[in-house]
Design a protein around this motif. Structure first.
Motif, PDB file in Angstrom:
ATOM      1  N   VAL A 243      -6.851  -4.198 -49.540  1.00  0.00           N
ATOM      2  CA  VAL A 243      -7.749  -3.282 -50.317  1.00  0.00           C
ATOM      3  C   VAL A 243      -6.881  -2.014 -50.687  1.00  0.00           C
ATOM      4  O   VAL A 243      -6.213  -1.433 -49.774  1.00  0.00           O
ATOM      5  CB  VAL A 243      -8.996  -2.999 -49.837  1.00  0.00           C
ATOM      6  N   VAL A 244      -6.884  -1.637 -52.149  1.00  0.00           N
ATOM      7  CA  VAL A 244      -6.302  -0.380 -52.374  1.00  0.00           C
ATOM      8  C   VAL A 244      -7.581   0.435 -52.822  1.00  0.00           C
ATOM      9  O   VAL A 244      -8.097   0.262 -53.778  1.00  0.00           O
ATOM     10  CB  VAL A 244      -5.287  -0.590 -53.566  1.00  0.00           C
ATOM     11  N   LEU A 245      -8.002   1.542 -52.219  1.00  0.00           N
ATOM     12  CA  LEU A 245      -8.744   2.400 -52.429  1.00  0.00           C
ATOM     13  C   LEU A 245      -8.240   3.381 -53.172  1.00  0.00           C
ATOM     14  O   LEU A 245      -7.301   4.353 -52.862  1.00  0.00           O
ATOM     15  CB  LEU A 245      -9.335   2.917 -51.251  1.00  0.00           C
ATOM     16  N   THR A 246      -8.643   3.764 -54.576  1.00  0.00           N
ATOM     17  CA  THR A 246      -8.145   4.737 -55.550  1.00  0.00           C
ATOM     18  C   THR A 246      -8.970   6.104 -55.551  1.00  0.00           C
ATOM     19  O   THR A 246      -9.889   5.887 -55.232  1.00  0.00           O
ATOM     20  CB  THR A 246      -7.792   3.992 -57.029  1.00  0.00           C
ATOM     21  N   LEU A 271      -3.954   3.992 -50.114  1.00  0.00           N
ATOM     22  CA  LEU A 271      -4.880   4.912 -50.885  1.00  0.00           C
ATOM     23  C   LEU A 271      -4.163   5.505 -51.866  1.00  0.00           C
ATOM     24  O   LEU A 271      -2.964   5.655 -51.576  1.00  0.00           O
ATOM     25  CB  LEU A 271      -5.212   5.879 -49.872  1.00  0.00           C
ATOM     26  N   GLY A 272      -4.748   5.525 -53.171  1.00  0.00           N
ATOM     27  CA  GLY A 272      -4.257   6.267 -54.327  1.00  0.00           C
ATOM     28  C   GLY A 272      -4.932   7.645 -54.023  1.00  0.00           C
ATOM     29  O   GLY A 272      -5.894   7.908 -54.029  1.00  0.00           O
ATOM     30  N   VAL A 273      -3.795   8.382 -54.050  1.00  0.00           N
ATOM     31  CA  VAL A 273      -4.121  10.034 -54.014  1.00  0.00           C
ATOM     32  C   VAL A 273      -3.715  11.001 -54.913  1.00  0.00           C
ATOM     33  O   VAL A 273      -3.572  12.006 -54.685  1.00  0.00           O
ATOM     34  CB  VAL A 273      -3.645  10.639 -52.540  1.00  0.00           C
ATOM     35  N   GLY A 274      -3.321  10.547 -56.126  1.00  0.00           N
ATOM     36  CA  GLY A 274      -2.916  11.393 -57.070  1.00  0.00           C
ATOM     37  C   GLY A 274      -2.387  10.861 -58.367  1.00  0.00           C
ATOM     38  O   GLY A 274      -2.574   9.615 -58.491  1.00  0.00           O
ATOM     39  N   GLU A 275      -2.392  11.634 -59.403  1.00  0.00           N
ATOM     40  CA  GLU A 275      -1.873  11.055 -60.559  1.00  0.00           C
ATOM     41  C   GLU A 275      -0.404  10.762 -60.866  1.00  0.00           C
ATOM     42  O   GLU A 275      -0.104   9.891 -61.564  1.00  0.00           O
ATOM     43  CB  GLU A 275      -2.262  12.266 -61.799  1.00  0.00           C
ATOM     44  N   SER A 276       0.563  11.261 -59.909  1.00  0.00           N
ATOM     45  CA  SER A 276       2.008  11.135 -60.240  1.00  0.00           C
ATOM     46  C   SER A 276       2.197   9.556 -59.365  1.00  0.00           C
ATOM     47  O   SER A 276       1.502   8.983 -58.601  1.00  0.00           O
ATOM     48  CB  SER A 276       2.705  12.188 -59.186  1.00  0.00           C
ATOM     49  N   ALA A 277       2.993   8.825 -60.058  1.00  0.00           N
ATOM     50  CA  ALA A 277       3.657   7.606 -59.604  1.00  0.00           C
ATOM     51  C   ALA A 277       3.887   7.337 -58.109  1.00  0.00           C
ATOM     52  O   ALA A 277       4.185   6.367 -57.243  1.00  0.00           O
ATOM     53  CB  ALA A 277       4.619   6.948 -60.303  1.00  0.00           C
ATOM     54  N   PHE A 283      -2.758   3.253 -45.641  1.00  0.00           N
ATOM     55  CA  PHE A 283      -4.134   3.555 -45.036  1.00  0.00           C
ATOM     56  C   PHE A 283      -4.153   3.869 -43.417  1.00  0.00           C
ATOM     57  O   PHE A 283      -3.663   2.873 -42.924  1.00  0.00           O
ATOM     58  CB  PHE A 283      -5.194   2.587 -45.609  1.00  0.00           C
ATOM     59  N   HIS A 284      -4.655   5.061 -43.244  1.00  0.00           N
ATOM     60  CA  HIS A 284      -4.952   5.318 -41.489  1.00  0.00           C
ATOM     61  C   HIS A 284      -6.272   5.341 -41.166  1.00  0.00           C
ATOM     62  O   HIS A 284      -7.093   5.951 -41.444  1.00  0.00           O
ATOM     63  CB  HIS A 284      -4.174   6.723 -41.250  1.00  0.00           C
ATOM     64  N   PRO A 285      -6.826   4.153 -40.629  1.00  0.00           N
ATOM     65  CA  PRO A 285      -8.263   4.178 -40.254  1.00  0.00           C
ATOM     66  C   PRO A 285      -8.697   5.513 -39.443  1.00  0.00           C
ATOM     67  O   PRO A 285      -9.869   5.951 -39.915  1.00  0.00           O
ATOM     68  CB  PRO A 285      -8.151   3.018 -39.419  1.00  0.00           C
TER      69      PRO A 285
END
Lengths: 447, 319
Positions: A243-246, A271-277, A283-285
């Protein structure tokens, strides 16, 4: 609106101190607080229920609740349980095998698939891989254009064949990837409702055609209770491996992570964490657990700090601090480093217990005051930076003019710097007495 | 009420089928077979509400209301519980529908559309453009999302489908400048309504929020009295973060109405109650499907009716 779980639990247990006896009501109230915190973080209600039950089993009837800080202890149990639920360790996507390795990216409309594809390509490239992007969404207007432009802007190879049946696009895309000597192919599929059987069937056909090594489900980090239905439907009808969580750079707590992992057993991978590419993180639980419980993310903070400090520099700095040789030059270096770590509000947000309004203040300022301070220091001569005592009125006026600030601001900075040095001197003394170690962080779980 | 609901209501009801089944059938199956009101029952009803994203606070309040009412009932009766539940929901959704304010007086009415990334802004504008154009209004759309790759092309396709003109800038251009040009064009053409698209942004990014405030200022400057509507588009599957979005966008930009997109096919709808509890901003439009006509005016009573129908078999009763 959402208080720190630790302080809420502390409140519940406060009355116990000195008595050391817990009533059933106390426990029930604490568990209720935990459940509420989970629900406010958008953890699925059923997952929250199971979770609270497990915490209850572990916490009740144990020494935990007889300690001096039962609230803290319970939080630790909650945190540990959560880390375990979230998968414990970091999981990477499976992109090994004979090239080109196909990876399917799927999800609901607007969850962020196309952006995620571009980010994944950047991530792969950094790992020395040769990614190839295939826009397989002929439905959303201009979805194909979006991916092609993103690919070009980031220097990735991309399939630019005609818009046709997605299965056909993917099949041809794979062939083109071979020609382009790519080793990983990212297939950007169309967004769809999990209840749309026709489109799910289409995804199955794509899967059967390209035989992906990895199917990544992209989920909006702000999703509510439906996260579980979405994940279950995709698992049932298609199956996925990660899973990718955006959109996790906002203030969503990300309870979906817990829910999806718990219900499907499939790990969260990014994890998606911003607008830049480049804004894609593994992901760290443990960090996610802290986030869901609003306990800050000290680990990511430490890591970012490490990233922006070069080796040896930290030691040098410590020495200077101890000997009280910290100059304005060093101060400016630190300021620049702080900026490199990301927006100040984001950094502060990783600290536990920072109130929301304080964050908003900093957010409003947007680092402007930091920029002014930097400008003032930059307008000084090297000699002035190492020895601020030589700064007389005329020098201060010159600096104010040069930095576009006022003499008052220059004075203020110098006073603050003086105070800071004094404080450091005191801290240096304290440190010698107490010895080093990670004691300071001991109260944060996971440290 | 039944008179004015027609095809639109059918679509609404179909879109909310899942939430409705969940609530209606859920309550009945929970209450059925119980001889007294016990804790387990309240808990199950609370969970039922939570499932539709009402949030903990709303769910607890509604259950408290049910609990209070149960004192009058004697023993559990599914229809009694359900009718109280409906009442609780209807109260929370608010009273009269608040229509879009599209009277620009002398000039065009300006509708500024904002929201986080992927909420459904562009699609909502496309549908709204088609609808207004179908009602005989001269509509102009302005592609103010100069940031996201191909966002303008996406809106252009929608404009084409709705057969309305579009004003675009260059990718990466200053959004405020494009919007200014759009208003100029709208005034020149004698448009009735100008729909302004903007780039998606998370409400926590102050720099991007400032940019939006600038767009708003430009609109105010070019056409005093505008924007006539500032619509915040929320993704219907969003959970409790929706409240935060509504709050922050509202504070910075003065949101006049909410658009709840992607409500179809999901178990959602409860979040409307959560937002109403926290903020005084009306839901004006809801998206309940992918077709052009699936963007509807929000009618609280119809929504409550669709969520929790008064009749067990509403389809026969109403058509």
């Amino acid at each position: 609106m959402f208080e720190d779980l630790s302080s809420r639990l502390e409140g519940v247990f406060k009355s116990l101190r000195g008595r050391g006896v817990l009533t059933e009501d106390n426990v029930r109230e604490a568990l209720r607080e935990i459940r509420r915190a989970l629900l406010e973080a958008d953890v699925h209600y059923k997952v929250a229920k199971d979770f609270v039950k497990r915490v209850e089993e572990r916490a009740v009837g144990q020494e935990v609740l007889k300690g001096i800080h039962p609230g803290q202890q319970v939080v630790k149990v909650v945190h540990d349980e959560m880390v375990q639920l979230l998968g414990g360790t970091v999981a990477e996507p499976n992109i090994t095998g004979s090239p080109p390795v196909p990876v399917m990216v799927v999800g609901l409309q607007g969850s962020g698939k196309t952006t995620t594809c571009a980010k994944l390509a950047n991530w792969l490239k950094k790992k020395g891989r040769r990614p190839y992007l295939v826009p397989a969404d002929p439905y959303r207007p201009a979805a194909r254009d979006q991916l092609i432009k993103l690919a070009q802007a980031n220097g990735h190879a991309v399939y630019e064949g005609p818009e046709e049946d997605p299965v056909e696009i993917c099949r041809r895309g794979m062939q083109e990837a071979v020609r382009a000597a790519a080793d990983v192919v990212l297939l950007d599929t169309a967004g769809r409702l999990h209840v749309d059987d026709e489109l799910m069937e289409e995804l199955r056909q794509v899967r059967a055609t390209v035989k992906p090594h990895e199917i990544l489900l992209v989920v909006d980090g702000m999703i509510g209770q439906d996260s579980v239905n979405v994940a279950e439907q995709f698992r049932e009808k298609l199956g996925f491996d990660g899973v990718v969580l955006t959109k996790m750079d906002g203030d969503a707590r990300g309870g979906a992570a817990l829910s999806i992992r718990h219900v499907t057993g499939v790990p969260i991978k990014f994890l998606g964490v911003g607008e830049s590419a480049d804004a894609l993180e593994p992901f760290h639980p443990d960090r996610m657990a802290s986030r869901i419980l609003n306990m800050g993310d000290v680990l990511t903070l430490v890591e970012r700090a490490q990233e922006s400090v070069e080796e040896g520099e930290a030691e040098e700095l410590q020495k200077k601090l101890r000997k009280n040789e910290f100059t304005l030059e060093d101060f400016r270096t630190q300021l620049r480093r702080l900026k490199k770590m990301g927006p100040l509000s984001q950094i502060m947000g990783m600290l536990p217990g920072v109130p929301k309004d304080a964050l908003q203040e900093v957010e409003k300022d947007g680092g402007k005051s930091l920029t002014r301070v930097e400008a003032i220091i930059s307008s000084m001569t090297p000699a002035e930076r190492t020895k601020p005592s030589i700064l007389d009125g005329s020098r201060r006026r010159r600096i104010a003019r040069g930095s576009g600030t006022s003499v008052q601001e220059v004075n203020q900075l110098l006073k603050q710097f003086g105070d800071m040095r004094k404080m450091m001197k005191q801290m240096g003394r304290m440190k010698k007495g107490k010895g080093k170690g990670r004691g300071r962080f001991a109260r944060f779980p996971g440290m | 009420m039944i008179g004015k609901i027609g095809r639109g209501f059918t679509r609404l009801r179909d879109g909310l089928r899942k939430t409705r089944n969940q609530l209606g059938d859920g309550v009945r199956s929970i209450v059925k077979g119980r001889s007294s009101f016990d804790e387990g029952m309240w808990e199950e009803i609370e969970e039922l509400l939570l499932r539709s994203d009402t949030g903990a606070a709303v769910a607890e309040e509604i259950v408290d209301e049910l609990r209070l009412a149960s004192g009058r009932w004697g023993k559990p009766d599914a229809e009694q519980v359900f009718s109280q539940l409906r009442e609780s929901i209807a109260t929370r959704l608010g009273g009269e529908p608040v229509p879009l304010q599209l009277d620009g007086g002398e000039g065009p009415a300006v509708v500024l559309v904002i929201g986080v990334n992927g909420a459904g802004k562009t699609t909502s504008i496309g549908k709204l453009a088609a609808r207004l154009s179908g009602e005989g209004k001269r509509v102009l759309v302005v592609a103010g999302d100069t940031y996201r790759m191909a966002a303008m092309e996406q809106l252009a396709v929608w404009a084409d489908r709705a057969d309305v003109p579009i004003v675009k800038g260059k990718e990466g251009a200053d959004a405020a400048a494009v919007v200014w040009d759009g208003l100029e064009a709208g005034v020149r053409r004698g448009s009735d309504v100008i729909l302004v698209d903007t780039a998606g942004r998370l409400h926590t990014k102050s720099g991007l929020m400032d940019e939006l405030v600038k767009v708003r200022r430009v609109i105010e400057k070019r056409l005093p009295g505008a924007p006539h509507e500032v619509l915040l588009v929320l993704d219907g599957t969003t959970g409790q973060n929706a409240i935060q979005q509504a709050r922050v966008f509202g504070e910075s930009l003065g949101v006049t109405g909410l658009v709840l997109a992607k409500l179809d096919g999901t178990a959602k709808g409860g979040v409307v109650m959560a937002i109403r509890r926290e903020l005084d901003v009306p839901v004006k439009l809801i998206g309940v499907g992918e077709k052009l006509e699936d963007l509807q005016d929000f009618d609280p009573a119809a929504f409550a009716e669709a969520l929790a129908p008064s009749d067990a078999t509403p389809s026969e009763a109403q058509e």
